[in-house]
Motif scaffolding. Sequence first.
Motif, PDB file in Angstrom:
ATOM      1  N   ASP A 139      20.821  16.394 -30.753  1.00  0.00           N
ATOM      2  CA  ASP A 139      21.601  17.587 -31.090  1.00  0.00           C
ATOM      3  C   ASP A 139      23.061  17.240 -31.376  1.00  0.00           C
ATOM      4  N   LYS A 140      23.625  16.346 -30.557  1.00  0.00           N
ATOM      5  CA  LYS A 140      25.039  16.013 -30.715  1.00  0.00           C
ATOM      6  C   LYS A 140      25.302  15.217 -31.988  1.00  0.00           C
ATOM      7  N   ILE A 141      24.420  14.295 -32.321  1.00  0.00           N
ATOM      8  CA  ILE A 141      24.614  13.511 -33.546  1.00  0.00           C
ATOM      9  C   ILE A 141      24.393  14.390 -34.777  1.00  0.00           C
ATOM     10  N   ALA A 142      23.449  15.298 -34.706  1.00  0.00           N
ATOM     11  CA  ALA A 142      23.242  16.224 -35.826  1.00  0.00           C
ATOM     12  C   ALA A 142      24.493  17.069 -36.042  1.00  0.00           C
ATOM     13  N   ARG A 143      25.144  17.455 -34.950  1.00  0.00           N
ATOM     14  CA  ARG A 143      26.362  18.244 -35.057  1.00  0.00           C
ATOM     15  C   ARG A 143      27.482  17.420 -35.703  1.00  0.00           C
ATOM     16  N   VAL A 144      27.612  16.156 -35.328  1.00  0.00           N
ATOM     17  CA  VAL A 144      28.640  15.284 -35.910  1.00  0.00           C
ATOM     18  C   VAL A 144      28.388  15.091 -37.407  1.00  0.00           C
ATOM     19  N   LEU A 145      27.111  15.053 -37.778  1.00  0.00           N
ATOM     20  CA  LEU A 145      26.747  14.867 -39.188  1.00  0.00           C
ATOM     21  C   LEU A 145      26.719  16.192 -39.961  1.00  0.00           C
ATOM     22  N   ASN A 146      27.062  17.280 -39.264  1.00  0.00           N
ATOM     23  CA  ASN A 146      27.061  18.614 -39.883  1.00  0.00           C
ATOM     24  C   ASN A 146      25.683  19.012 -40.407  1.00  0.00           C
ATOM     25  N   LEU A 147      24.651  18.694 -39.618  1.00  0.00           N
ATOM     26  CA  LEU A 147      23.280  18.996 -40.024  1.00  0.00           C
ATOM     27  C   LEU A 147      22.713  20.230 -39.343  1.00  0.00           C
ATOM     28  N   GLY A 148      23.478  20.839 -38.412  1.00  0.00           N
ATOM     29  CA  GLY A 148      23.013  22.057 -37.769  1.00  0.00           C
ATOM     30  C   GLY A 148      22.287  21.829 -36.457  1.00  0.00           C
ATOM     31  N   PHE A 149      21.725  22.909 -35.936  1.00  0.00           N
ATOM     32  CA  PHE A 149      21.034  22.923 -34.646  1.00  0.00           C
ATOM     33  C   PHE A 149      19.700  23.645 -34.805  1.00  0.00           C
ATOM     34  N   PRO A 150      18.635  23.162 -34.133  1.00  0.00           N
ATOM     35  CA  PRO A 150      18.550  21.974 -33.270  1.00  0.00           C
ATOM     36  C   PRO A 150      18.520  20.680 -34.075  1.00  0.00           C
ATOM     37  N   GLY A 151      18.927  19.597 -33.421  1.00  0.00           N
ATOM     38  CA  GLY A 151      19.106  18.340 -34.127  1.00  0.00           C
ATOM     39  C   GLY A 151      17.853  17.510 -34.324  1.00  0.00           C
ATOM     40  N   GLY A 152      16.889  17.625 -33.414  1.00  0.00           N
ATOM     41  CA  GLY A 152      15.707  16.769 -33.483  1.00  0.00           C
ATOM     42  C   GLY A 152      14.962  16.823 -34.799  1.00  0.00           C
TER      43      GLY A 152
END
Length: 361
Positions: free
Chosen positions: A171-184
């Motif tokens: 979730d946190k890496i997806a947020r850094v990459l601006n990919l949204g939530f949930p990250g999995g």
Amino acid sequence: MADEPLVLGIETSCDETGVGIVRGTTLLADAIASSVDEHARFGGVVPEVASRAHLEAMVPTIDRALKEAGVSVKDLDGIAVTAGPGLAGALLVGVSAAKAYAYALGKPLYGVNHLASHICVDQLEHGPLPEPTMALLVSGGHSSLLLSEDITSDVRPMGATIDDAAGEAFDKIARVLNLGFPGGPVIDRYAKEGDPQAISFPRGLTGPRDPAYDFSFSGLKTAVARWIEARRAAGEEVPVRDVAASFQEAVVDVLTRKAVRACKDEGVDHLMIGGGVAANSRLRVLAQERCEAAGILLRVPRPKLCTDNGAMVAALGAEMVARNRAASGWDLSADSSLPVTAPHVPGHDHVHEVSKDNLYS
């Protein structure tokens, strides 16, 4: 009671209202009402929002599950509910609902452990669990290696995350990459088009002096975030797909390596993988490769049964009934830190002697 117990299970440990109905090890219904979209704008689960969503969804989801299963509440042999671990407020909604239904119906109540339920759900897909079974549970809140001698009474922790769980790191890496939530799911999707060897990210707690079965993803999360920040600071484009693939590879490499090692060290020839991150496609592939090489049989439920759901709670509840485990008392409460060593919360025998009249209308 039929030869195989008919049990309804309620799961509200986080942001999904799950209601499942099983007969023995046969899944009859798996109804889910998710509030993930309500949390997406916050970038993570908001406990109060989750609790309110459970309140609104509970009765309709139970009714939907009963209709899907083609059974009446009068037919049930028991009600199972996640008593912990999880978000306290969310758990209380499920526990309160389960107690109300059990009392009104004059049925035994079983407060069960969320993590043990994730292990037991595999019975709905692959039949009875071997004893012992090694289980790798990976989700947004947990990364654990567990040895189960008896899923209803004997679950032993082998190792666990000491900081961020695997799902939390996604979730946190997806947020850094601006990919949204949930990250999995989104990381998995982008990683399929990237090179997992493009960037060498660290593998936490894999040194010779590190704990053999514990996990740490905080350092990996920080390393990935700093790598991305450095590229952006230099005005360079961030190769999102390669970052996603390399990060994902670092996570699943550690998870599978430690799980296979635990099986070898304990002489266990079965590995079960569960939890939301078990839906990750690369984790499944690498786990299969490493288990085959080590002579270990891998059991992974289909993705829908890996994420939080009521079916897993019902499966463990049915096992409790089948093995004549003590039901929970009416003083059952939610325990946000319920240890996995407590697969269920037993009460007193009088719970089986509640009202013989059906109060449900």
